[in-house]
Write a protein that holds these residues in place. Structure first.
Motif, short mmCIF file in Angstrom:
data_model
loop_
_atom_site.label_atom_id
_atom_site.label_comp_id
_atom_site.label_asym_id
_atom_site.label_seq_id
_atom_site.Cartn_x
_atom_site.Cartn_y
_atom_site.Cartn_z
N VAL A 121 -13.67 -0.40 59.01
CA VAL A 121 -14.26 -0.25 60.39
C VAL A 121 -13.20 0.79 60.97
O VAL A 121 -13.68 0.95 62.16
CB VAL A 121 -14.06 -1.65 61.31
CG1 VAL A 121 -15.00 -2.49 60.63
CG2 VAL A 121 -12.68 -1.87 61.44
N ASP A 122 -12.48 1.29 60.44
CA ASP A 122 -11.54 2.51 61.02
C ASP A 122 -12.76 3.90 61.49
O ASP A 122 -13.49 4.12 60.64
CB ASP A 122 -10.71 3.02 59.99
CG ASP A 122 -9.58 2.35 59.59
OD1 ASP A 122 -9.40 1.35 60.28
OD2 ASP A 122 -8.53 2.62 58.74
N LYS A 123 -12.18 4.30 62.75
CA LYS A 123 -13.23 5.43 63.20
C LYS A 123 -12.73 6.48 62.31
O LYS A 123 -11.84 6.40 61.33
CB LYS A 123 -12.49 5.68 64.60
CG LYS A 123 -11.27 6.03 64.89
CD LYS A 123 -10.93 5.94 66.37
CE LYS A 123 -9.45 6.21 66.66
NZ LYS A 123 -9.32 6.38 68.26
N SER A 142 -16.46 5.37 56.95
CA SER A 142 -16.34 4.88 58.44
C SER A 142 -17.38 4.10 58.70
O SER A 142 -18.50 4.71 58.86
CB SER A 142 -15.61 5.99 59.34
OG SER A 142 -15.62 5.40 60.67
N THR A 144 -17.47 1.81 61.93
CA THR A 144 -17.14 1.27 63.04
C THR A 144 -18.15 0.32 63.83
O THR A 144 -17.77 -0.54 64.51
CB THR A 144 -16.85 2.47 64.41
OG1 THR A 144 -17.65 3.16 64.39
CG2 THR A 144 -15.67 3.10 63.38
N ASP A 145 -19.30 0.54 63.61
CA ASP A 145 -20.36 -0.21 63.90
C ASP A 145 -20.70 -1.40 62.99
O ASP A 145 -21.73 -2.26 63.38
CB ASP A 145 -21.72 0.56 64.38
CG ASP A 145 -21.36 1.25 65.68
OD1 ASP A 145 -20.76 0.85 66.46
OD2 ASP A 145 -21.89 2.56 65.40
N SER A 177 -10.26 1.18 65.48
CA SER A 177 -11.72 1.28 65.11
C SER A 177 -12.47 2.01 66.17
O SER A 177 -13.67 2.41 66.18
CB SER A 177 -12.29 -0.09 65.27
OG SER A 177 -12.41 -0.68 66.45
N LYS A 179 -13.56 0.48 68.92
CA LYS A 179 -14.47 -0.31 69.60
C LYS A 179 -13.78 -1.51 69.97
O LYS A 179 -12.38 -1.68 69.58
CB LYS A 179 -15.52 -0.80 68.41
CG LYS A 179 -16.25 0.39 67.57
CD LYS A 179 -17.13 1.07 68.54
CE LYS A 179 -18.06 1.88 67.86
NZ LYS A 179 -19.09 2.58 68.55
#
Length: 225
Positions: A121-123, A142, A144-145, A177, A179
């Motif tokens: 989930v890393d940006k 990546s 993230t969502d 993330s 987020k």
């Protein structure tokens, strides 16, 4: 065919510190722990039935490379058989050990015509960070969502107490993330064929214990027979 720009980013990802600002914001763990190897009886099991089972078809998804190029499931299918590895994030020293081991074994995967793919989930900028500078010659993506995470059903909710405890360690999941969902991956590994069908699956809530490279190569050889 893969878009040329996407293809180039998938072939070689220099894992470098992108900037002093990003390095200061995203604290990179300095520990270098030893991973425990999954026991043979647990190898290829799905803890608590987490994750897609063998024979499942992966649902379509679209996520990003570290430099914001789009990668779809169709792009991944075009690579042939893949070893899809979900890891918790670049902040996790155990994940960094696993990534380094997979990178060192790249010639063995090439020989078997199977491509490792790493997803967290890393940006996108965080996906290009690591404890040490070395090149990963296969995709680091990546999500993230949580699109691919949901497709493989490996989403792990981090409770508030754990989130705050991580922050005390200098690990802010929201910074990594980008987020505020406080979700990461259950550590997982899948062998997926060119038709997006799961040929082998392993999920575990014990992030300190993972299949070794040797075990993964043996499984690949067995499936290929």
């Amino acid at each position: 065919m893969l878009n040329r720009a996407v293809s180039k980013s998938l072939i070689a990802l220099p894992l470098i510190l992108l900037s002093m600002a990003v390095t200061a914001e995203l604290k990179i763990p300095s520990k270098n722990p030893a991973l425990s190897v999954t026991g043979q009886q647990q190898l290829g099991t799905r803890e608590n039935n987490i994750g897609l089972a063998i024979g499942s078809t992966v649902a379509d998804f679209s996520i990003s490379t570290h430099d914001n190029k789009t990668v779809t499931l169709k792009d991944i299918q075009s690579m042939g058989d893949t070893l899809v590895v979900f890891y918790r994030g670049g902040w996790c020293p155990y994940c960094n050990v696993q990534i380094r081991q997979l990178t060192q074994a790249w010639p063995e995967f090439q020989q078997r015509r199977i491509t490792p793919i790493l997803i967290s989930v890393d940006k996108t900028d965080a996906a290009a960070l690591a404890q040490r500078t070395y090149e990963i010659p296969f995709p680091v993506l990546s999500d993230t969502d949580l699109i691919a995470h949901n497709a493989f059903e490996v989403v792990l909710d981090v409770d508030d107490a754990t989130f705050e405890r991580y922050k005390k360690y200098g690990i802010d999941l929201e910074l990594w993330s980008g987020k505020n969902h406080h979700k990461i991956a259950v550590t997982a590994a899948y062998i997926v064929d060119k038709n997006a069908v799961v040929k082998w699956a392993h999920t575990s809530l014990d992030y300190k214990t993972r299949p070794s490279v040797e075990q993964l190569l043996d499984i690949i050889d067995t499936i290929a027979r």
